[in-house]
Design a protein around this motif. Sequence first.
Motif, PDB file in Angstrom:
ATOM      1  N   MET A  22       0.929  -3.751   3.979  1.00  0.00           N
ATOM      2  CA  MET A  22      -0.017  -4.833   4.179  1.00  0.00           C
ATOM      3  C   MET A  22      -1.293  -4.508   3.411  1.00  0.00           C
ATOM      4  O   MET A  22      -1.751  -3.374   3.389  1.00  0.00           O
ATOM      5  N   ASN A  23      -1.873  -5.512   2.803  1.00  0.00           N
ATOM      6  CA  ASN A  23      -3.110  -5.373   2.067  1.00  0.00           C
ATOM      7  C   ASN A  23      -4.256  -5.862   2.946  1.00  0.00           C
ATOM      8  O   ASN A  23      -4.171  -6.935   3.538  1.00  0.00           O
ATOM      9  N   MET A  24      -5.319  -5.065   3.036  1.00  0.00           N
ATOM     10  CA  MET A  24      -6.468  -5.410   3.881  1.00  0.00           C
ATOM     11  C   MET A  24      -7.735  -5.500   3.062  1.00  0.00           C
ATOM     12  O   MET A  24      -7.916  -4.774   2.083  1.00  0.00           O
ATOM     13  N   HIS A  25      -8.612  -6.401   3.467  1.00  0.00           N
ATOM     14  CA  HIS A  25      -9.920  -6.585   2.856  1.00  0.00           C
ATOM     15  C   HIS A  25     -10.940  -5.919   3.762  1.00  0.00           C
ATOM     16  O   HIS A  25     -10.970  -6.171   4.966  1.00  0.00           O
ATOM     17  N   VAL A  26     -11.767  -5.060   3.196  1.00  0.00           N
ATOM     18  CA  VAL A  26     -12.791  -4.350   3.952  1.00  0.00           C
ATOM     19  C   VAL A  26     -14.143  -4.729   3.357  1.00  0.00           C
ATOM     20  O   VAL A  26     -14.390  -4.504   2.170  1.00  0.00           O
ATOM     21  N   PRO A  30      -5.772   8.216   8.961  1.00  0.00           N
ATOM     22  CA  PRO A  30      -5.300   8.570  10.313  1.00  0.00           C
ATOM     23  C   PRO A  30      -4.343   7.532  10.931  1.00  0.00           C
ATOM     24  O   PRO A  30      -3.626   7.836  11.877  1.00  0.00           O
ATOM     25  N   TYR A  31      -4.298   6.322  10.364  1.00  0.00           N
ATOM     26  CA  TYR A  31      -3.452   5.263  10.911  1.00  0.00           C
ATOM     27  C   TYR A  31      -2.082   5.197  10.254  1.00  0.00           C
ATOM     28  O   TYR A  31      -1.191   4.510  10.745  1.00  0.00           O
ATOM     29  N   GLY A  32      -1.912   5.872   9.128  1.00  0.00           N
ATOM     30  CA  GLY A  32      -0.632   5.846   8.430  1.00  0.00           C
ATOM     31  C   GLY A  32      -0.808   6.045   6.940  1.00  0.00           C
ATOM     32  O   GLY A  32      -1.903   6.339   6.452  1.00  0.00           O
ATOM     33  N   GLU A  33       0.291   5.873   6.203  1.00  0.00           N
ATOM     34  CA  GLU A  33       0.275   6.095   4.760  1.00  0.00           C
ATOM     35  C   GLU A  33      -0.540   5.021   4.048  1.00  0.00           C
ATOM     36  O   GLU A  33      -0.271   3.824   4.170  1.00  0.00           O
ATOM     37  N   ALA A  68      -1.125  -0.842   9.803  1.00  0.00           N
ATOM     38  CA  ALA A  68      -2.245  -1.606   9.247  1.00  0.00           C
ATOM     39  C   ALA A  68      -2.881  -2.485  10.313  1.00  0.00           C
ATOM     40  O   ALA A  68      -4.111  -2.571  10.405  1.00  0.00           O
ATOM     41  N   ARG A  69      -2.073  -3.133  11.140  1.00  0.00           N
ATOM     42  CA  ARG A  69      -2.615  -3.972  12.218  1.00  0.00           C
ATOM     43  C   ARG A  69      -3.424  -3.136  13.208  1.00  0.00           C
ATOM     44  O   ARG A  69      -4.464  -3.563  13.701  1.00  0.00           O
ATOM     45  N   LYS A  70      -2.933  -1.935  13.500  1.00  0.00           N
ATOM     46  CA  LYS A  70      -3.652  -1.040  14.402  1.00  0.00           C
ATOM     47  C   LYS A  70      -4.991  -0.645  13.774  1.00  0.00           C
ATOM     48  O   LYS A  70      -6.026  -0.632  14.443  1.00  0.00           O
ATOM     49  N   ALA A  71      -4.987  -0.332  12.481  1.00  0.00           N
ATOM     50  CA  ALA A  71      -6.219   0.024  11.775  1.00  0.00           C
ATOM     51  C   ALA A  71      -7.209  -1.134  11.805  1.00  0.00           C
ATOM     52  O   ALA A  71      -8.406  -0.924  12.050  1.00  0.00           O
ATOM     53  N   ILE A  72      -6.718  -2.354  11.581  1.00  0.00           N
ATOM     54  CA  ILE A  72      -7.593  -3.528  11.632  1.00  0.00           C
ATOM     55  C   ILE A  72      -8.232  -3.633  13.014  1.00  0.00           C
ATOM     56  O   ILE A  72      -9.448  -3.805  13.146  1.00  0.00           O
ATOM     57  N   GLY A  73      -7.407  -3.524  14.055  1.00  0.00           N
ATOM     58  CA  GLY A  73      -7.901  -3.650  15.417  1.00  0.00           C
ATOM     59  C   GLY A  73      -8.930  -2.601  15.792  1.00  0.00           C
ATOM     60  O   GLY A  73      -9.895  -2.880  16.506  1.00  0.00           O
ATOM     61  N   GLU A  74      -8.732  -1.381  15.313  1.00  0.00           N
ATOM     62  CA  GLU A  74      -9.616  -0.287  15.706  1.00  0.00           C
ATOM     63  C   GLU A  74     -10.814  -0.079  14.778  1.00  0.00           C
ATOM     64  O   GLU A  74     -11.848   0.424  15.207  1.00  0.00           O
ATOM     65  N   LEU A  75     -10.697  -0.461  13.522  1.00  0.00           N
ATOM     66  CA  LEU A  75     -11.789  -0.230  12.579  1.00  0.00           C
ATOM     67  C   LEU A  75     -12.707  -1.434  12.389  1.00  0.00           C
ATOM     68  O   LEU A  75     -13.858  -1.257  11.992  1.00  0.00           O
ATOM     69  N   VAL A 108     -12.894  -5.658   8.787  1.00  0.00           N
ATOM     70  CA  VAL A 108     -11.568  -5.358   8.255  1.00  0.00           C
ATOM     71  C   VAL A 108     -10.643  -6.499   8.638  1.00  0.00           C
ATOM     72  O   VAL A 108     -10.495  -6.811   9.822  1.00  0.00           O
ATOM     73  N   THR A 109     -10.056  -7.147   7.648  1.00  0.00           N
ATOM     74  CA  THR A 109      -9.142  -8.263   7.883  1.00  0.00           C
ATOM     75  C   THR A 109      -7.941  -8.137   6.961  1.00  0.00           C
ATOM     76  O   THR A 109      -7.986  -7.411   5.959  1.00  0.00           O
ATOM     77  N   GLU A 110      -6.878  -8.865   7.299  1.00  0.00           N
ATOM     78  CA  GLU A 110      -5.740  -8.924   6.395  1.00  0.00           C
ATOM     79  C   GLU A 110      -6.171  -9.701   5.164  1.00  0.00           C
ATOM     80  O   GLU A 110      -6.799 -10.756   5.272  1.00  0.00           O
ATOM     81  N   ALA A 111      -5.882  -9.153   3.995  1.00  0.00           N
ATOM     82  CA  ALA A 111      -6.284  -9.807   2.745  1.00  0.00           C
ATOM     83  C   ALA A 111      -5.432 -11.047   2.524  1.00  0.00           C
ATOM     84  O   ALA A 111      -4.234 -11.044   2.767  1.00  0.00           O
ATOM     85  N   ARG A 112      -6.078 -12.093   2.040  1.00  0.00           N
ATOM     86  CA  ARG A 112      -5.351 -13.309   1.679  1.00  0.00           C
ATOM     87  C   ARG A 112      -4.802 -13.155   0.274  1.00  0.00           C
ATOM     88  O   ARG A 112      -5.435 -12.523  -0.569  1.00  0.00           O
ATOM     89  N   PRO A 113      -3.639 -13.732   0.000  1.00  0.00           N
ATOM     90  CA  PRO A 113      -3.084 -13.641  -1.355  1.00  0.00           C
ATOM     91  C   PRO A 113      -4.015 -14.312  -2.360  1.00  0.00           C
ATOM     92  O   PRO A 113      -4.705 -15.283  -2.034  1.00  0.00           O
ATOM     93  N   LYS A 114      -4.059 -13.784  -3.555  1.00  0.00           N
ATOM     94  CA  LYS A 114      -4.859 -14.362  -4.619  1.00  0.00           C
ATOM     95  C   LYS A 114      -4.320 -15.742  -4.954  1.00  0.00           C
ATOM     96  O   LYS A 114      -3.123 -15.923  -5.114  1.00  0.00           O
ATOM     97  N   GLU A 115      -5.208 -16.721  -5.047  1.00  0.00           N
ATOM     98  CA  GLU A 115      -4.780 -18.096  -5.328  1.00  0.00           C
ATOM     99  C   GLU A 115      -4.406 -18.252  -6.790  1.00  0.00           C
ATOM    100  O   GLU A 115      -5.064 -17.711  -7.667  1.00  0.00           O
TER     101      GLU A 115
END
Length: 101
Positions: A1-5, A23-26, A55-62, A74-81
Amino acid sequence: MNMHVSNLSFNVQDEDLRGLFTPYGEVVSAKIINDRATGRSRGFGFVEMSDDNAARKAIGELNDTSIDGRNIKVTEARPKEEGNSRGGNGGGGRYRDNNRW
């Protein structure tokens, strides 16, 4: 999953961003976006993780935690239009009237 910070301190580097999510994963990639003209951070970046659950756990905690004095978002990144490039036909800001410049 790609995330926007976003709302990152201008002092945060790629390695710092990677370390925050590790710490949340690879972490597949972690990249701070820099201004082309100045090379300075634009205050946001992207992190890609191989495991969506991690990634969802990282979003929730960070999300909304303080990093270097700023509350990051921290949110899930939207695909490039498609077709949303900055290229275009130009025109240089000139006014065109009756097919004359």
